[in-house]
Design a protein around this motif. Sequence first.
Motif, PDB file in Angstrom:
ATOM      1  N   PHE A 192      -3.318  17.461   0.691  1.00 60.49           N
ATOM      2  CA  PHE A 192      -4.514  16.681   1.242  1.00 60.49           C
ATOM      3  C   PHE A 192      -4.889  17.270   2.296  1.00 60.49           C
ATOM      4  O   PHE A 192      -4.139  17.623   3.298  1.00 60.49           O
ATOM      5  CB  PHE A 192      -4.084  15.288   1.564  1.00 60.49           C
ATOM      6  N   TYR A 193      -6.139  17.441   2.289  1.00 62.69           N
ATOM      7  CA  TYR A 193      -6.817  18.356   3.489  1.00 62.69           C
ATOM      8  C   TYR A 193      -8.139  17.548   3.867  1.00 62.69           C
ATOM      9  O   TYR A 193      -9.018  17.164   3.066  1.00 62.69           O
ATOM     10  CB  TYR A 193      -7.283  19.903   2.909  1.00 62.69           C
ATOM     11  N   PHE A 194      -8.101  17.265   5.224  1.00 62.51           N
ATOM     12  CA  PHE A 194      -9.058  16.236   5.568  1.00 62.51           C
ATOM     13  C   PHE A 194     -10.008  16.993   6.562  1.00 62.51           C
ATOM     14  O   PHE A 194      -9.680  17.876   7.421  1.00 62.51           O
ATOM     15  CB  PHE A 194      -8.580  15.319   6.387  1.00 62.51           C
ATOM     16  N   ASP A 245     -17.190  11.845   1.627  1.00 60.46           N
ATOM     17  CA  ASP A 245     -17.247  10.753   2.368  1.00 60.46           C
ATOM     18  C   ASP A 245     -18.276  10.841   3.792  1.00 60.46           C
ATOM     19  O   ASP A 245     -18.161  11.975   4.242  1.00 60.46           O
ATOM     20  CB  ASP A 245     -15.867  10.165   2.951  1.00 60.46           C
ATOM     21  N   ASP A 302     -13.384  16.464   9.212  1.00 61.41           N
ATOM     22  CA  ASP A 302     -14.056  15.429  10.157  1.00 61.41           C
ATOM     23  C   ASP A 302     -15.471  15.308   9.927  1.00 61.41           C
ATOM     24  O   ASP A 302     -16.167  14.202  10.008  1.00 61.41           O
ATOM     25  CB  ASP A 302     -13.702  15.792  11.719  1.00 61.41           C
ATOM     26  N   ARG A 353     -11.662  10.100   7.569  1.00 57.28           N
ATOM     27  CA  ARG A 353     -10.737   9.114   7.240  1.00 57.28           C
ATOM     28  C   ARG A 353      -9.791   9.801   6.445  1.00 57.28           C
ATOM     29  O   ARG A 353      -9.920  10.416   5.380  1.00 57.28           O
ATOM     30  CB  ARG A 353     -11.630   8.204   6.413  1.00 57.28           C
ATOM     31  N   LYS A 354      -8.522   9.335   6.810  1.00 53.67           N
ATOM     32  CA  LYS A 354      -7.448  10.008   5.991  1.00 53.67           C
ATOM     33  C   LYS A 354      -6.668   8.911   5.113  1.00 53.67           C
ATOM     34  O   LYS A 354      -5.568   8.328   5.163  1.00 53.67           O
ATOM     35  CB  LYS A 354      -6.312  10.368   6.878  1.00 53.67           C
ATOM     36  N   ARG A 355      -7.393   8.826   4.071  1.00 55.37           N
ATOM     37  CA  ARG A 355      -6.691   7.726   2.884  1.00 55.37           C
ATOM     38  C   ARG A 355      -7.492   8.263   1.351  1.00 55.37           C
ATOM     39  O   ARG A 355      -8.374   9.050   1.373  1.00 55.37           O
ATOM     40  CB  ARG A 355      -7.259   6.447   3.126  1.00 55.37           C
ATOM     41  N   ARG A 367     -11.066  15.722   1.530  1.00 56.21           N
ATOM     42  CA  ARG A 367     -11.915  14.721   1.734  1.00 56.21           C
ATOM     43  C   ARG A 367     -12.700  15.013   3.026  1.00 56.21           C
ATOM     44  O   ARG A 367     -12.176  15.222   4.274  1.00 56.21           O
ATOM     45  CB  ARG A 367     -10.911  13.171   2.212  1.00 56.21           C
ATOM     46  N   TRP A 368     -14.064  14.664   3.138  1.00 55.17           N
ATOM     47  CA  TRP A 368     -14.794  14.803   4.200  1.00 55.17           C
ATOM     48  C   TRP A 368     -14.860  13.583   5.094  1.00 55.17           C
ATOM     49  O   TRP A 368     -14.603  12.520   4.282  1.00 55.17           O
ATOM     50  CB  TRP A 368     -16.379  15.251   3.656  1.00 55.17           C
TER      51      TRP A 368
END
Length: 206
Positions: free
Chosen positions: A175-177, A12, A179, A159-161, A155-156
Amino acid sequence: MRIPKHIGVIPDGNRRWAVNHGMEKKDGYESGLNPGLALFRKCKSMGVKEITYYGFTVDNTKRQRDQRLAFTKACVDAVKLLSGEDAELLVLGNTESEMFPKELLPYTERRTFGKGGTRVNFLVNYSWEWDIGNKDAINKKLRSADVSRVDLLIRWGGRKRLSGFLPIQTVYSDFYFIDDYWPDFTPEDIDEAITWYDRQEITLGG
């Protein structure tokens, strides 16, 4: 170090990255191609057995036409790049919709390229509703049944969804986010994510 067997990827932030670099939103998608290839090679070198990329969703096709054409082309180009690697490719998505790129129809059954070995799934024109099927259908089957359980989802873009990413396979995912926006990907992102994953206690509910 414990290496996840299957990593899910939500790349993302392409549009926000483009705007920050003085470009139009549509120009950010092409800049995500090389990161996708670099991620594949990094994961393969570390022994990851399966990777799933989130290309675009059915909901994404509601965006402006120039953006839709740009991310569709980027997905086609990404799959063709990956077909030049040692991989077992599968493209998953609603092929009955006109939004599904015809160039990717030959990849909707898993195909081996090079020496194979690493399973790669690419979600294109995907939605969880399409995957699970009509709730009133008889003898319905999960359309992504060939995709294994996801151990680690990265997820790049900050956003945490999940945004509908493989809801069945992610029931026990970690889940690893990140920024940073996807076009700013570096191989160190994977190192840091797997180091974090290695510290997690995996119980699968037990």
